[in-house]
Design a protein around this motif. Structure first.
Motif, PDB file in Angstrom:
ATOM      1  N   LEU A 197       1.642   5.030  -6.795  1.00 23.24           N
ATOM      2  CA  LEU A 197       1.654   4.822  -5.348  1.00 23.24           C
ATOM      3  C   LEU A 197       0.252   4.882  -4.767  1.00 23.24           C
ATOM      4  N   GLU A 198      -0.660   5.549  -5.479  1.00 27.08           N
ATOM      5  CA  GLU A 198      -2.033   5.649  -4.991  1.00 27.08           C
ATOM      6  C   GLU A 198      -2.790   4.328  -5.129  1.00 27.08           C
ATOM      7  N   SER A 199      -2.298   3.429  -5.957  1.00 27.83           N
ATOM      8  CA  SER A 199      -3.002   2.165  -6.181  1.00 27.83           C
ATOM      9  C   SER A 199      -2.450   1.019  -5.338  1.00 27.83           C
ATOM     10  N   ILE A 200      -1.684   1.333  -4.316  1.00 30.18           N
ATOM     11  CA  ILE A 200      -1.104   0.288  -3.462  1.00 30.18           C
ATOM     12  C   ILE A 200      -2.226  -0.429  -2.714  1.00 30.18           C
ATOM     13  N   PRO A 201      -2.343  -1.745  -2.833  1.00 36.95           N
ATOM     14  CA  PRO A 201      -3.392  -2.463  -2.096  1.00 36.95           C
ATOM     15  C   PRO A 201      -3.087  -2.532  -0.611  1.00 36.95           C
ATOM     16  N   PHE A 202      -4.127  -2.462   0.209  1.00 38.07           N
ATOM     17  CA  PHE A 202      -4.084  -2.655   1.668  1.00 38.07           C
ATOM     18  C   PHE A 202      -3.435  -1.497   2.426  1.00 38.07           C
ATOM     19  N   SER A 203      -2.818  -0.543   1.755  1.00 36.33           N
ATOM     20  CA  SER A 203      -2.109   0.527   2.470  1.00 36.33           C
ATOM     21  C   SER A 203      -3.104   1.475   3.126  1.00 36.33           C
ATOM     22  N   LYS A 204      -2.897   1.721   4.420  1.00 30.47           N
ATOM     23  CA  LYS A 204      -3.789   2.610   5.171  1.00 30.47           C
ATOM     24  C   LYS A 204      -3.098   3.914   5.527  1.00 30.47           C
ATOM     25  N   GLU A 205      -1.783   3.890   5.557  1.00 32.73           N
ATOM     26  CA  GLU A 205      -1.042   5.107   5.875  1.00 32.73           C
ATOM     27  C   GLU A 205       0.329   5.031   5.227  1.00 32.73           C
ATOM     28  N   ALA A 206       0.978   6.163   5.134  1.00 31.94           N
ATOM     29  CA  ALA A 206       2.238   6.251   4.381  1.00 31.94           C
ATOM     30  C   ALA A 206       3.386   5.517   5.039  1.00 31.94           C
ATOM     31  N   THR A 207       3.212   5.106   6.301  1.00 35.10           N
ATOM     32  CA  THR A 207       4.315   4.466   7.015  1.00 35.10           C
ATOM     33  C   THR A 207       4.151   2.950   7.131  1.00 35.10           C
ATOM     34  N   ASP A 208       3.061   2.382   6.599  1.00 33.79           N
ATOM     35  CA  ASP A 208       2.897   0.928   6.754  1.00 33.79           C
ATOM     36  C   ASP A 208       3.765   0.184   5.751  1.00 33.79           C
ATOM     37  N   ILE A 209       3.854  -1.127   5.934  1.00 30.59           N
ATOM     38  CA  ILE A 209       4.779  -1.926   5.125  1.00 30.59           C
ATOM     39  C   ILE A 209       4.441  -1.874   3.643  1.00 30.59           C
ATOM     40  N   PHE A 210       3.154  -1.760   3.309  1.00 32.86           N
ATOM     41  CA  PHE A 210       2.754  -1.762   1.903  1.00 32.86           C
ATOM     42  C   PHE A 210       3.244  -0.502   1.190  1.00 32.86           C
ATOM     43  N   ALA A 211       3.115   0.628   1.860  1.00 35.74           N
ATOM     44  CA  ALA A 211       3.626   1.877   1.280  1.00 35.74           C
ATOM     45  C   ALA A 211       5.152   1.863   1.224  1.00 35.74           C
ATOM     46  N   ARG A 212       5.792   1.332   2.273  1.00 35.08           N
ATOM     47  CA  ARG A 212       7.258   1.275   2.290  1.00 35.08           C
ATOM     48  C   ARG A 212       7.780   0.396   1.163  1.00 35.08           C
ATOM     49  N   MET A 213       7.148  -0.780   0.967  1.00 34.92           N
ATOM     50  CA  MET A 213       7.600  -1.672  -0.103  1.00 34.92           C
ATOM     51  C   MET A 213       7.448  -1.003  -1.461  1.00 34.92           C
ATOM     52  N   ALA A 214       6.319  -0.342  -1.686  1.00 34.84           N
ATOM     53  CA  ALA A 214       6.076   0.291  -2.982  1.00 34.84           C
ATOM     54  C   ALA A 214       7.088   1.404  -3.245  1.00 34.84           C
ATOM     55  N   LYS A 215       7.339   2.233  -2.238  1.00 28.44           N
ATOM     56  CA  LYS A 215       8.287   3.338  -2.432  1.00 28.44           C
ATOM     57  C   LYS A 215       9.697   2.818  -2.669  1.00 28.44           C
ATOM     58  N   ARG A 216      10.079   1.761  -1.937  1.00 29.99           N
ATOM     59  CA  ARG A 216      11.427   1.228  -2.091  1.00 29.99           C
ATOM     60  C   ARG A 216      11.570   0.363  -3.335  1.00 29.99           C
ATOM     61  N   SER A 217      10.461  -0.001  -3.964  1.00 26.23           N
ATOM     62  CA  SER A 217      10.513  -0.845  -5.156  1.00 26.23           C
ATOM     63  C   SER A 217      10.603  -0.032  -6.437  1.00 26.23           C
ATOM     64  N   ARG A 218      10.450   1.274  -6.344  1.00 24.55           N
ATOM     65  CA  ARG A 218      10.459   2.093  -7.549  1.00 24.55           C
ATOM     66  C   ARG A 218      11.887   2.221  -8.091  1.00 24.55           C
ATOM     67  N   TYR A 219      12.043   1.902  -9.372  1.00 25.41           N
ATOM     68  CA  TYR A 219      13.355   2.003 -10.007  1.00 25.41           C
ATOM     69  C   TYR A 219      13.868   3.430  -9.948  1.00 25.41           C
ATOM     70  N   SER A 220      12.969   4.373 -10.153  1.00 21.97           N
ATOM     71  CA  SER A 220      13.374   5.780 -10.169  1.00 21.97           C
ATOM     72  C   SER A 220      13.840   6.259  -8.806  1.00 21.97           C
ATOM     73  N   ALA A 221      13.486   5.532  -7.738  1.00 22.98           N
ATOM     74  CA  ALA A 221      13.888   5.937  -6.391  1.00 22.98           C
ATOM     75  C   ALA A 221      15.261   5.395  -6.018  1.00 22.98           C
ATOM     76  N   LEU A 222      15.814   4.489  -6.837  1.00 28.68           N
ATOM     77  CA  LEU A 222      17.133   3.935  -6.551  1.00 28.68           C
ATOM     78  C   LEU A 222      18.208   4.978  -6.807  1.00 28.68           C
ATOM     79  N   SER A 223      19.295   4.866  -6.072  1.00 26.53           N
ATOM     80  CA  SER A 223      20.436   5.740  -6.336  1.00 26.53           C
ATOM     81  C   SER A 223      21.091   5.331  -7.656  1.00 26.53           C
ATOM     82  N   GLU A 224      21.989   6.142  -8.147  1.00 23.58           N
ATOM     83  CA  GLU A 224      22.665   5.832  -9.414  1.00 23.58           C
ATOM     84  C   GLU A 224      23.417   4.507  -9.314  1.00 23.58           C
TER      85      GLU A 224
END
Length: 320
Positions: A194-221
């Motif tokens: 998550l630290e290598s997200i390009p263009f992300s300036k803060e944890a609430t911007d679209i780039f951080a949101r996309m990265a967090k929601r794209s993680r397989y491990s973050a999906l529900s069962e």
């Protein structure tokens, strides 16, 4: 298993932009796409109505999105989004736009009258492929315009196409918000942390949101199970396409060899016939010369004159 799921896959796109929980991503994407329109009004809210077209399996349906947007000034626009290629793709996009206009016909609602007021409709196609007629353009806008004056005819229907392969492949070339979003969508699978997200300036911007929601491990069962089913089906589909293509190529080579062999035999026969005719004609002309020389000699014509008339040498005439 890669940790990040591509937002350009059917599953990833739906998860990132096609759910009520992720409509903040969709609002940012739509505002970035429509930003260059002359009549642009910033979208502040939207309602999603996913419309599934029947596919060959539950895990692989083509989904388009009927999106009702509200702008800063309270204007409503309807957006139709599509993330799949089809035969006659551009005609399909036009049809979806016209269909969205037709759905606004309120004359059938309790037989009420209708003054033909129409909310603007924008059909947006995210093309993860190149279209020949668009060349190397990234963003293409279509509207109705007067051919002579180029004045726009209302704003009831617009078509917008994004050719994703034409967007920059290098971070330093992404000088607009839209280019940065598309770059992130195209390269999400390559992000390792998550630290290598390009263009992300803060944890609430679209780039951080996309990265967090794209993680397989973050999906529900249940979401992981749905993704695994989709991935299996997609892999099987690609293998079937590759096998069918291989069979088609092999069949084409076999048919080509057979046709080539048959054509070669036919050409050989034709060439042989032509050579035989030519040789026969040549032999016939030689025989004619000998016959003429005989007749002239029998008439007592001298050798020199017969040689000139027949084209035969005096030596050959002496043998005759």
């Amino acid at each position: 298993m890669k940790d990040f799921i591509s937002p350009l896959s059917d599953f990833g796109f739906n998860y990132q932009f096609g759910r009520e929980q992720s409509k903040d991503n969709l609002i940012d994407l739509l505002n970035a796409i429509l930003h260059e329109r002359l009549d642009f009004e910033k979208i502040v809210d939207l309602t999603l109505n996913p419309t599934e077209n029947k596919g060959i399996s539950p895990e692989h349906k083509t989904t388009r999105y009927d999106i009702h947007c509200v702008t800063e000034k309270g204007q409503r626009i309807i957006v139709e989004m599509q993330n799949q290629n089809h035969p006659n793709f551009n005609n399909r996009m036009l049809y979806y736009g016209v269909e969205a206009i037709h759905r606004q016909d309120r004359r059938m609602d309790n037989m009420n009258s209708w003054d033909f007021s129409i909310d603007p409709v924008v059909t947006i196609a995210l093309c993860n492929f190149n279209q020949k007629e668009f060349g190397k353009r990234q963003l293409i806008h279509y509207t109705f315009r007067d051919e002579e004056t180029n004045e726009r005819f209302g704003n009831q229907l617009s078509l917008v196409f994004l050719q994703l392969p034409q967007f920059p492949d290098r971070e330093e070339e992404c000088d607009t918000f839209l280019k940065q979003i598309i770059y992130s969508m195209k390269n999400m699978e390559r992000i390792q942390t998550l630290e290598s997200i390009p263009f992300s300036k803060e944890a609430t911007d679209i780039f951080a949101r996309m990265a967090k929601r794209s993680r397989y491990s973050a999906l529900s069962e249940d979401e992981q199970l749905a993704f695994d089913r989709w991935l299996k089906f997609e892999n099987d589909r690609l293998l079937e396409i590759a096998y069918a293509r291989k069979e088609a190529i092999e069949k084409g080579l076999e048919e080509g060899r057979a046709e080539g062999k048959a054509a070669g035999i036919a050409e050989g026969r034709e060439e042989g016939r032509a050579v035989g005719i030519a040789e026969g004609r040549a032999e016939g002309r030689v025989e004619e010369k000998w016959e003429m020389a005989k007749n002239l000699l029998n008439l007592g014509v001298d050798l020199e004159t017969v040689s000139k008339a027949s084209g035969l040498s005096i030596q050959d005439l002496r043998k005759l």
